[in-house]
Motif scaffolding. Sequence first.
Motif, mmCIF file in Angstrom:
data_model
loop_
_atom_site.group_PDB
_atom_site.id
_atom_site.type_symbol
_atom_site.label_atom_id
_atom_site.label_comp_id
_atom_site.label_asym_id
_atom_site.label_seq_id
_atom_site.Cartn_x
_atom_site.Cartn_y
_atom_site.Cartn_z
ATOM 1 N N ALA A 31 1.380 -1.011 -0.402
ATOM 2 C CA ALA A 31 0.285 0.053 0.085
ATOM 3 C C ALA A 31 0.440 1.039 0.431
ATOM 4 O O ALA A 31 0.532 2.611 -0.828
ATOM 5 N N ILE A 32 1.954 1.445 0.753
ATOM 6 C CA ILE A 32 2.767 2.419 0.946
ATOM 7 C C ILE A 32 3.861 2.710 -0.211
ATOM 8 O O ILE A 32 3.329 3.811 -0.810
ATOM 9 N N PHE A 33 3.771 1.230 -0.982
ATOM 10 C CA PHE A 33 4.427 1.374 -2.106
ATOM 11 C C PHE A 33 3.718 1.982 -3.680
ATOM 12 O O PHE A 33 4.209 3.397 -3.932
ATOM 13 N N LEU A 34 1.949 2.199 -3.731
ATOM 14 C CA LEU A 34 1.389 2.579 -4.461
ATOM 15 C C LEU A 34 1.078 3.853 -4.071
ATOM 16 O O LEU A 34 1.011 4.437 -5.445
ATOM 17 N N ARG A 35 1.278 4.074 -2.235
ATOM 18 C CA ARG A 35 0.368 5.373 -2.377
ATOM 19 C C ARG A 35 2.155 6.448 -2.975
ATOM 20 O O ARG A 35 1.635 8.106 -3.379
ATOM 21 N N ARG A 36 2.911 6.057 -2.886
ATOM 22 C CA ARG A 36 4.239 6.677 -3.675
ATOM 23 C C ARG A 36 4.407 6.768 -5.125
ATOM 24 O O ARG A 36 4.782 8.304 -4.865
ATOM 25 N N LEU A 37 3.732 4.914 -6.285
ATOM 26 C CA LEU A 37 3.221 5.881 -7.119
ATOM 27 C C LEU A 37 2.224 6.749 -7.159
ATOM 28 O O LEU A 37 2.712 7.962 -8.202
ATOM 29 N N ALA A 38 0.638 7.106 -6.540
ATOM 30 C CA ALA A 38 0.079 7.906 -6.762
ATOM 31 C C ALA A 38 0.288 9.433 -6.662
ATOM 32 O O ALA A 38 0.164 10.195 -7.389
ATOM 33 N N ALA A 39 1.736 9.914 -5.388
ATOM 34 C CA ALA A 39 1.970 11.018 -5.132
ATOM 35 C C ALA A 39 2.744 11.115 -6.412
ATOM 36 O O ALA A 39 2.859 12.446 -6.422
ATOM 37 N N SER A 40 3.133 10.386 -7.381
ATOM 38 C CA SER A 40 4.935 10.827 -7.949
ATOM 39 C C SER A 40 3.981 11.002 -9.581
ATOM 40 O O SER A 40 4.707 11.839 -10.442
#
Length: 103
Positions: free
Chosen positions: A93-102
């Motif tokens: 989830a944290i990895f995907l949130r980083r993708l979303a933020a970038s």
Amino acid sequence: ASTYSMSACFAQEHDFWRSVIDRTLGAVLEDYKASDRRSITEEPLWESLANAQTAWEAFAIAQCQFVYDEAGAGSIRYINASVCKRDLAAERAIFLRRLAASG
């Protein structure tokens, strides 16, 4: 605390992180589709991410099954497997949130 109550708590945390994965993955996939982002090999990034997610799902199941099996016959196997599921889901989830933020 009992094994059951501890496992139930870890399961709730897993469910929370799983909901973050589901929401975030959908949003990132849609963003990649809309922007037609491509990899260096010209593969659409949304396809690459969808393939990675499928592989991650299989890995998470196999990994937590190993953790369960490795613990042996004791009740700790339930706790270990629940912690495994929670931790892997949180990490994803944290990895995907980083993708979303970038994006």
